[in-house]
Design a protein around this motif. Structure first.
Motif, short mmCIF file in Angstrom:
data_model
loop_
_atom_site.label_atom_id
_atom_site.label_comp_id
_atom_site.label_asym_id
_atom_site.label_seq_id
_atom_site.Cartn_x
_atom_site.Cartn_y
_atom_site.Cartn_z
N LEU A 13 0.85 -1.19 0.00
CA LEU A 13 0.00 0.00 0.00
C LEU A 13 0.88 1.23 0.00
O LEU A 13 1.95 1.23 0.61
CB LEU A 13 -0.88 0.01 1.27
N CYS A 14 0.41 2.28 -0.67
CA CYS A 14 1.16 3.55 -0.64
C CYS A 14 1.27 4.01 0.81
O CYS A 14 0.29 4.02 1.55
CB CYS A 14 0.43 4.59 -1.48
N LEU A 15 2.48 4.38 1.22
CA LEU A 15 2.71 4.75 2.62
C LEU A 15 2.02 6.05 3.02
O LEU A 15 1.85 6.32 4.19
CB LEU A 15 4.22 4.90 2.88
N VAL A 16 1.63 6.85 2.02
CA VAL A 16 0.97 8.12 2.35
C VAL A 16 -0.55 7.97 2.31
O VAL A 16 -1.24 8.22 3.29
CB VAL A 16 1.42 9.27 1.41
N CYS A 17 -1.09 7.53 1.16
CA CYS A 17 -2.55 7.54 1.01
C CYS A 17 -3.17 6.16 1.22
O CYS A 17 -4.40 6.05 1.33
CB CYS A 17 -2.94 8.09 -0.36
N GLY A 18 -2.36 5.12 1.29
CA GLY A 18 -2.89 3.78 1.54
C GLY A 18 -3.50 3.10 0.34
O GLY A 18 -4.02 1.99 0.44
N LEU A 28 5.57 4.63 -2.58
CA LEU A 28 4.62 5.73 -2.71
C LEU A 28 3.97 5.64 -4.09
O LEU A 28 4.63 5.30 -5.07
CB LEU A 28 5.33 7.09 -2.60
N CYS A 29 2.68 5.95 -4.17
CA CYS A 29 2.00 5.91 -5.47
C CYS A 29 2.38 7.14 -6.29
O CYS A 29 2.90 8.12 -5.74
CB CYS A 29 0.48 5.81 -5.28
N THR A 30 2.11 7.11 -7.59
CA THR A 30 2.53 8.22 -8.45
C THR A 30 1.85 9.54 -8.04
O THR A 30 2.47 10.61 -8.14
CB THR A 30 2.23 7.94 -9.94
N THR A 31 0.61 9.46 -7.57
CA THR A 31 -0.10 10.68 -7.16
C THR A 31 0.63 11.33 -5.99
O THR A 31 0.84 12.54 -5.98
CB THR A 31 -1.55 10.33 -6.75
N CYS A 32 1.03 10.53 -5.00
CA CYS A 32 1.73 11.08 -3.82
C CYS A 32 3.15 11.52 -4.18
O CYS A 32 3.63 12.53 -3.68
CB CYS A 32 1.73 10.08 -2.68
N LEU A 33 3.80 10.77 -5.07
CA LEU A 33 5.16 11.15 -5.50
C LEU A 33 5.15 12.53 -6.14
O LEU A 33 6.05 13.33 -5.94
CB LEU A 33 5.70 10.15 -6.51
#
Ligand code: ZN
Ligand code: ZN
Length: 241
Positions: A13-18, A28-33
C-alpha cells in the motif's frame, strides 16, 4: 522470489494515502510522489540555499559570505514541507526504513540532474554518538548514504568519521549555539587520514538546517587533505519561492 510472491498475495500500500493502485516497486503511489516538491534553482553556489530570481544566477547567499565554510558545495533535494516533512519524520523517528530506497532513487535523479558527485571517490554519512544510536536504533544518515552510494555505484564508508561527544539536540539552538555545540564533537578514526587524502567526498545527510554539522565534518576531512567535499541532504527548510 519470496518477496514477489508476498507482493502478489499482499500488494503493498502507498505509505501516504494507503492506495494499492499505481504501485510498482515503489512505496509511494505516483499521485503522492507528484506532491513531493524538488528544489528548483537558483541556489547559493556554496550552501545550496534557495535564492530568488533567474534560475541561471550564480551567487552566494549572505551567510556564505561571512561564514567559514569547509565543504565546497551543498545541495538539498526537497523543500522541507507538506507530505515530505511527514515522510522524513516517519523515516527518522518511526524507523520507516522502507522509505530509504524511494528517497535514494529521487536523490540520485536530482544528483544526476545537477551534475553533482561527478568524480566522487567515496560517500560518507554523518555518524551518531553510540549512546544516541542505542536509543534511536537507526542512523537515518547512514541508511540514506548507503542506499545513495549503492545506486551511484560508489564506495560507502560509515566508519571514517566518529561522533565523539554526545551533544545536545540541535533543533532548539540558535545558529551560533549550534556551531559552539558541535566544536570538537566529531573525529576521524585512527589510521583513516590516508583514506581521505586527495579524495573527492560526498557527505549525505537527511536535513540541512544551518549546515553546521556537515561543515564540522568537512573541516575534519579538509584537515586530512581531502580534495573536495560535496554535501547532499534530502531536505532543507528554507524559503520557498
Ligand atoms: Zn499515495
Ligand atoms: Zn549560501
Amino acid at each position: 522470489m519470496i518477496s514477489s510472491i508476498v507482493n502478489l498475495l499482499y500488494p503493498p500500500l502507498c505509505l501516504v494515502c494507503g492506495r494499492r493502485d499505481e504501485l510498482r516497486d515503489q512505496v509511494l503511489c505516483t499521485t503522492c510522489l507528484r506532491k513531493l516538491k524538488k528544489r528548483l534553482p537558483p541556489f547559493c553556489v556554496r550552501c545550496g540555499r534557495q535564492l530568488p530570481g533567474d534560475p541561471r544566477i550564480k551567487a552566494s547567499c549572505d551567510d556564505c559570505k561571512k561564514d567559514t565554510l569547509y565543504f565546497d558545495r551543498a545541495f538539498s533535494v526537497f523543500y522541507y514541507n507538506g507530505i515530505l516533512k511527514d515522510l522524513v519524520h516517519n523515516f527518522k523517528y518511526k524507523k520507516m526504513t522502507s522509505l530509504a530506497q524511494e528517497f535514494a532513487r529521487l536523490a540520485v535523479d536530482f544528483i544526476k540532474d545537477h551534475g553533482i558527485a561527478k568524480n566522487t571517490d567515496m560517500v560518507l554519512s554523518i555518524p551518531m554518538h553510540s549512546k544516541r544510536l542505542f536509543k534511536r536504533e537507526i542512523n537515518p544518515s547512514h541508511i540514506l548514504a548507503k542506499a545513495i552510494a549503492k545506486k551511484l555505484r560508489l564506495d560507502y564508508s560509515g566508519r571514517l568519521l566518529k561522533k565523539t561527544k554526545n551533544t545536545a539536540a540541535q533543533s532548539r539552538l540558535s545558529r551560533s549555539e549550534r556551531i559552539e555545540n558541535l566544536k570538537g564533537s566529531f573525529s576521524l578514526r585512527k589510521n583513516t587520514r590516508a583514506c581521505v587524502k586527495n579524495k573527492k567526498i560526498l557527505i549525505v545527510d537527511d536535513l540541512f538546517t544551518t549546515g553546521s554539522t556537515v561543515n564540522e565534518c568537512a573541516r575534519l576531512l579538509k584537515e586530512a587533505n581531502a580534495d573536495y567535499v560535496e554535501v547532499v541532504t534530502l531536505a532543507r527548510g528554507d524559503r520557498v519561492r
